[in-house]
Design an enzyme around this catalytic site. Sequence first.
Site, mmCIF file in Angstrom:
data_model
loop_
_atom_site.group_PDB
_atom_site.id
_atom_site.type_symbol
_atom_site.label_atom_id
_atom_site.label_comp_id
_atom_site.label_asym_id
_atom_site.label_seq_id
_atom_site.Cartn_x
_atom_site.Cartn_y
_atom_site.Cartn_z
ATOM 1 N N GLY A 19 42.170 156.385 127.626
ATOM 2 C CA GLY A 19 41.790 155.780 128.363
ATOM 3 C C GLY A 19 40.696 156.187 128.817
ATOM 4 C CB THR A 20 40.769 159.762 131.685
ATOM 5 O OG1 THR A 20 42.152 159.066 132.150
ATOM 6 C CG2 THR A 20 40.695 160.035 132.387
ATOM 7 C CG ASN A 60 46.168 150.142 136.801
ATOM 8 O OD1 ASN A 60 44.791 149.747 137.117
ATOM 9 N ND2 ASN A 60 47.433 151.366 137.279
ATOM 10 C CD GLN A 96 49.003 148.998 131.713
ATOM 11 O OE1 GLN A 96 49.511 148.362 131.215
ATOM 12 N NE2 GLN A 96 49.132 150.150 132.290
ATOM 13 C CB SER A 148 45.073 154.466 126.380
ATOM 14 O OG SER A 148 45.179 155.773 126.550
ATOM 15 C CG HIS A 194 49.735 157.240 126.858
ATOM 16 N ND1 HIS A 194 50.906 157.093 127.327
ATOM 17 C CD2 HIS A 194 48.269 157.082 126.946
ATOM 18 C CE1 HIS A 194 50.054 157.053 128.980
ATOM 19 N NE2 HIS A 194 48.832 156.979 128.528
ATOM 20 C CB THR A 205 38.230 168.559 114.745
ATOM 21 O OG1 THR A 205 37.171 169.722 114.326
ATOM 22 C CG2 THR A 205 38.752 168.603 113.299
ATOM 23 C CB CYS A 219 52.973 160.506 142.007
ATOM 24 S SG CYS A 219 53.811 159.599 142.732
HETATM 25 C C1 LIG Z 1 46.407 154.541 131.599
HETATM 26 C C2 LIG Z 1 45.753 153.871 131.896
HETATM 27 C C3 LIG Z 1 44.226 154.653 132.367
HETATM 28 C C4 LIG Z 1 43.600 155.958 131.027
HETATM 29 O O1 LIG Z 1 44.763 155.868 129.931
HETATM 30 P P1 LIG Z 1 45.194 157.108 129.857
HETATM 31 O O2 LIG Z 1 45.060 157.445 128.013
HETATM 32 O O3 LIG Z 1 46.600 157.900 129.863
HETATM 33 O O4 LIG Z 1 43.817 158.610 130.030
HETATM 34 C C5 LIG Z 1 43.073 153.875 132.449
HETATM 35 N N1 LIG Z 1 42.527 152.298 132.564
HETATM 36 C C6 LIG Z 1 44.146 152.001 132.950
HETATM 37 C C7 LIG Z 1 43.576 150.168 133.340
HETATM 38 C C8 LIG Z 1 45.966 152.741 132.456
HETATM 39 O O5 LIG Z 1 46.742 151.735 132.895
#
Ligand SMILES: *Cc1c(COP(=O)(O)O)cnc(C)c1O
Length: 382
Positions: A71-72, A152, A180, A200, A202, A238, A326
């Site tokens: 996501g980042t 989030n 989210q 994202s 995870h 890759t 954190c």
């Molecule tokens: C967790 C999160 C991200 C970041 O995603 P990652 O895959 O952990 O880098 C970005 N935006 C929101 C709203 C998130 O909850």
Amino acid sequence: MNPIYLDHAASMPVHPDVVAAMVPYLTEHFGNPSSIHGFGRKVRLAIEDARETVARALGTDPARIVFTSGGTEADNLALFGPAFAHREKGKTHLVTTQIEHHAVLEACQHLERLGFSVTYLPVDRTGRVDPDDVARAIRPETVLVSVMYGNNEVGTLQPIAEIGRICRERGVYFHTDAVQAFGVEPIDVATLSVDLLTVSAHKIGGPKGVGALYVAREVVMYPHLFGGNQERKRRAGTENVPGIIGFAKAVEIAMAEREKRRERYRALRRLMLSVWEARGIDHVVNGHPEAFLPHVLNVSFPGVDTETMLMNLDLAGIAASSGSACTSGSLERSHVLKAMNLPPEVVDSAVRFSFGPGNTEEDVRAAAERVADIVERLRGRK
Ligand SMILES: *Cc1c(COP(=O)(O)O)cnc(C)c1O
């Protein structure tokens, strides 16, 4: 005491079917998807299948999906890509909100250091952005508006369709961080007037280190990694093959279970609140009363400081979160709750519980009782 995990907005356990789907791509299917031989071609096909799955879940075509490291990275690419590509045309302004994830906020701060200007829109006490504020903030030099789908920390959903319409009318790109919301909210990029959308793996039961950015056909963007033709030259390198395969499996499962999960999370949320109500535990629910992500419950217990609460919860076997970043073990005050202009005693005592598919009613009831015990103990001491 059996541990109870109520921090799914931070990360979700990986579904066993996801692990099973990934294993062959860590073992026998090791080829480089860019290779022309059979080892590579096999993996290429699997990646393109995965792209199709992710695209379908968002209501778009596979060609519109860029796989990223999460996501980042997708958020960074969504902002930097269009910003750099339109800079020469004098498009040097962006609009976002004060409650975005740090992946958006800090990318915007980086753009400011490079000479771009950014407007950070306020929110109301429920965490909602006013679409009229978005309209007012757009200037001739605005290239992009970025407003998250669902927050989030407090779960508040934004009026995304309305903001999308405004951006379309004014000819600026619209990005939304849907990390989210994906997996719990029905998302269809076609009806939302969204040009860029972040997801994202995870956060929906897939592996860490993989995500995707939806990029509408019209968007002109500068790549941010160089060195190969992968992802249509928008993101070289890759591919994270096992990650992408696992991501697609998690998407399949999440889509099949979405409505069931929503119902379940809503019930778990009601259950938690009912325990505190029955025990007369004074609490404040933060966020919007109706437009919220069902898996996020942000609640304050005035007088009980967040950090103390989280430490006590951890000792009681409950994993929750402050919802905010954190920094080396010490809690910063949440930028989201501050932007919502909540009273200091509410900001300083907020805790986020977030549900996942593995949470049972028994677990959640037990957690709520333990929370109540802790609050009573800590309040009684004063
Ligand atoms: C967790 C999160 C991200 C970041 O995603 P990652 O895959 O952990 O880098 C970005 N935006 C929101 C709203 C998130 O909850």
